[in-house]
Design a protein around this motif. Sequence first.
Motif, PDB file in Angstrom:
ATOM      1  N   LEU A   1      55.875  36.688  59.488  1.00  0.00           N
ATOM      2  CA  LEU A   1      57.282  36.339  59.017  1.00  0.00           C
ATOM      3  C   LEU A   1      57.284  34.576  58.347  1.00  0.00           C
ATOM      4  N   GLY A   2      56.412  34.366  58.131  1.00  0.00           N
ATOM      5  CA  GLY A   2      56.001  32.780  57.333  1.00  0.00           C
ATOM      6  C   GLY A   2      55.417  32.421  57.541  1.00  0.00           C
ATOM      7  N   PRO A   3      54.486  30.761  56.863  1.00  0.00           N
ATOM      8  CA  PRO A   3      55.088  30.656  56.046  1.00  0.00           C
ATOM      9  C   PRO A   3      54.965  31.323  54.558  1.00  0.00           C
ATOM     10  N   TRP A   4      55.516  30.945  53.666  1.00  0.00           N
ATOM     11  CA  TRP A   4      55.199  32.153  52.155  1.00  0.00           C
ATOM     12  C   TRP A   4      54.544  31.824  51.734  1.00  0.00           C
TER      13      TRP A   4
ATOM     14  N   PRO B   1      62.765  29.689  42.858  1.00  0.00           N
ATOM     15  CA  PRO B   1      62.078  29.646  44.610  1.00  0.00           C
ATOM     16  C   PRO B   1      61.209  30.739  44.907  1.00  0.00           C
ATOM     17  N   TYR B   2      61.454  31.611  44.585  1.00  0.00           N
ATOM     18  CA  TYR B   2      60.449  33.011  45.045  1.00  0.00           C
ATOM     19  C   TYR B   2      59.547  32.800  43.559  1.00  0.00           C
ATOM     20  N   ALA B   3      59.347  32.199  42.579  1.00  0.00           N
ATOM     21  CA  ALA B   3      57.667  32.345  42.377  1.00  0.00           C
ATOM     22  C   ALA B   3      56.642  31.055  42.444  1.00  0.00           C
ATOM     23  N   ASP B   4      57.776  29.694  42.508  1.00  0.00           N
ATOM     24  CA  ASP B   4      56.819  28.777  43.201  1.00  0.00           C
ATOM     25  C   ASP B   4      56.294  29.638  44.232  1.00  0.00           C
ATOM     26  N   LEU B   5      56.288  30.094  45.677  1.00  0.00           N
ATOM     27  CA  LEU B   5      55.708  30.276  46.154  1.00  0.00           C
ATOM     28  C   LEU B   5      54.502  31.039  46.227  1.00  0.00           C
ATOM     29  N   TRP B   6      54.195  31.395  44.329  1.00  0.00           N
ATOM     30  CA  TRP B   6      52.590  31.742  43.543  1.00  0.00           C
ATOM     31  C   TRP B   6      52.175  30.750  43.288  1.00  0.00           C
ATOM     32  N   PRO B   7      50.821  30.445  43.498  1.00  0.00           N
ATOM     33  CA  PRO B   7      50.389  29.147  42.735  1.00  0.00           C
ATOM     34  C   PRO B   7      50.193  29.426  40.813  1.00  0.00           C
ATOM     35  N   ASP B   8      50.210  30.724  40.549  1.00  0.00           N
ATOM     36  CA  ASP B   8      50.554  31.213  39.266  1.00  0.00           C
ATOM     37  C   ASP B   8      51.535  31.611  38.846  1.00  0.00           C
ATOM     38  N   ALA B   9      52.917  32.004  39.525  1.00  0.00           N
ATOM     39  CA  ALA B   9      53.565  32.795  39.258  1.00  0.00           C
ATOM     40  C   ALA B   9      54.886  32.474  37.057  1.00  0.00           C
TER      41      ALA B   9
END
Length: 541
Positions: A438-441, A467-475
Amino acid sequence: MKRRRILRRLCVAGVALVLLTPATSAVAQPTQPVAVVPKIAWGSCGTAPALKPFQCASVEVPTDYDRPRGATTTIALTRLPATDPAHKIGTLFTNPGGPGGSGVDFVQQAGQSAYTPGVRAKFDILGFDPRGVGKSDPVTCYPTAAEESAALANEPPFPLGAKEERQFIVAGAKLAANCRLTSPDRLKHYSTSNVARDMDLLRQAVGDKKLSYVGYSYGTYLGATYAKLFPNDIRALVLDGTLSPEWYSGSNGDSSPVGVRLKQGEGASDTYEQFLAECKKAAGNCVLNDLGDPKTVVEGLLERLKTQPIDVPLPDGTSLKVTYAIAVAFTFSSLYDPIGYPDLAQFFAEMVGLSTNKAKAARQAPNALVEWNRRKEDYSSVGTALQPCVEARQSGRPLAYPAYADAADQRAPHFGRYRSWVGLQCEFMGVRDNDAFLGPWPNKVKQPVLVFGTRHDPATPYEATRPYADLWPDARMVMVEGWGHTTLGKSTCADAMITNYLTQLKAPADGSTCAQDRKPFDPLPSGQSSTARRALSLLPQ
């Protein structure tokens, strides 16, 4: 936790521990059993001509990964073999969304057209029914389909007014009790985290060192979960129609119902306004213009339906009472694919005719409405869509749903009220999967991932994309300027980006844009039917 318990026991017993290095100990640690990678025996999918290109199989995976040698769960699979096996890269895993979408059905019905020849050449396209769904030990809420059908036959898509709201809440509690009684063992291990663990076993079973995956809608939540559990086992991820993990799980601290948190009401309201605006611009290509201003016409119809539902004859001799709630639910599903917008306009036009001239009531239902009603009959079990019940945060306030719905209706007329009631049953379920993540994401995936958001998406609002893309180091986020849910069958620009990324690992620059191939009310090219194109929109709603 397990290591600390062992240490405590040893200390209590008076055993002195000498830590030799940070990675070693004088006391041998017990070996945690690991899950056995299943062997896949691919075979025929049946005698139907449409299934000949595909292979099918089923495998057993651990029901509980804490007990990997214990009880098992059956997972149904299908694959469309690569057209150039000599140069095959590997297997492309897919998930069509939901929760509750059948990956087997998706690949068998859309796999041949959803992906370009370049992707088809280099990958086996694999679909699997997630645990609890379809042919993978489905979660059911009644002993038989007939009993479920009878129990839910008169349930509206959502309630309108205090009396209906009370009845709807009681019905939600009864449904939850039936689900808990019928499938407690399956519900307890139903989380997305366990689906991700299943997918990782399947990745190993097909012989791929790293995962190549395309996830749509809820499938992007599965992708985000896999990334947290297996960040080093990823080759390429295409994440299309992003479902915010924070909104879905409630890890952002929002205690609103999950149907409110997902903001589908706002997304659908925006797309609905776009539908009306595009209809008006389309002039003669949109039938509603024959009746006046499209927004005035449709809003007037919806207002009348609140108190004056319409009985519409169906081809089988029965009739369907089109209420305000049914019209809103039908509109929501119709907004998924802009190629169906002319059909939606035709539906509204015919309903206006029936509502203002009862003498015409003998006319048959619009084809689009007939198809929508038939799809409901094909639905396997409501239980397969209740995954949020065992993993997402609940409000704990089921009696407050009417107030949540009223507030949402102010923010997003029609659709806010409808989508606010999603997940009501979860408030009464009382079953949780303790293995749910359940996170953190934010994750640590090193590879570039490809993230798509459609500007006017009714189901996964564009607002969630960055915001979803910002969860990834290189989205690498791509905005598709257009309408509907996901890029499926809508943009050759997006298809080309996906092909280059999957086959060559060449990702576009972050912030890229794509256009759709056509506007909603453009005439279809010669020889192209809406039925063929709509086969690409097999996404759960």
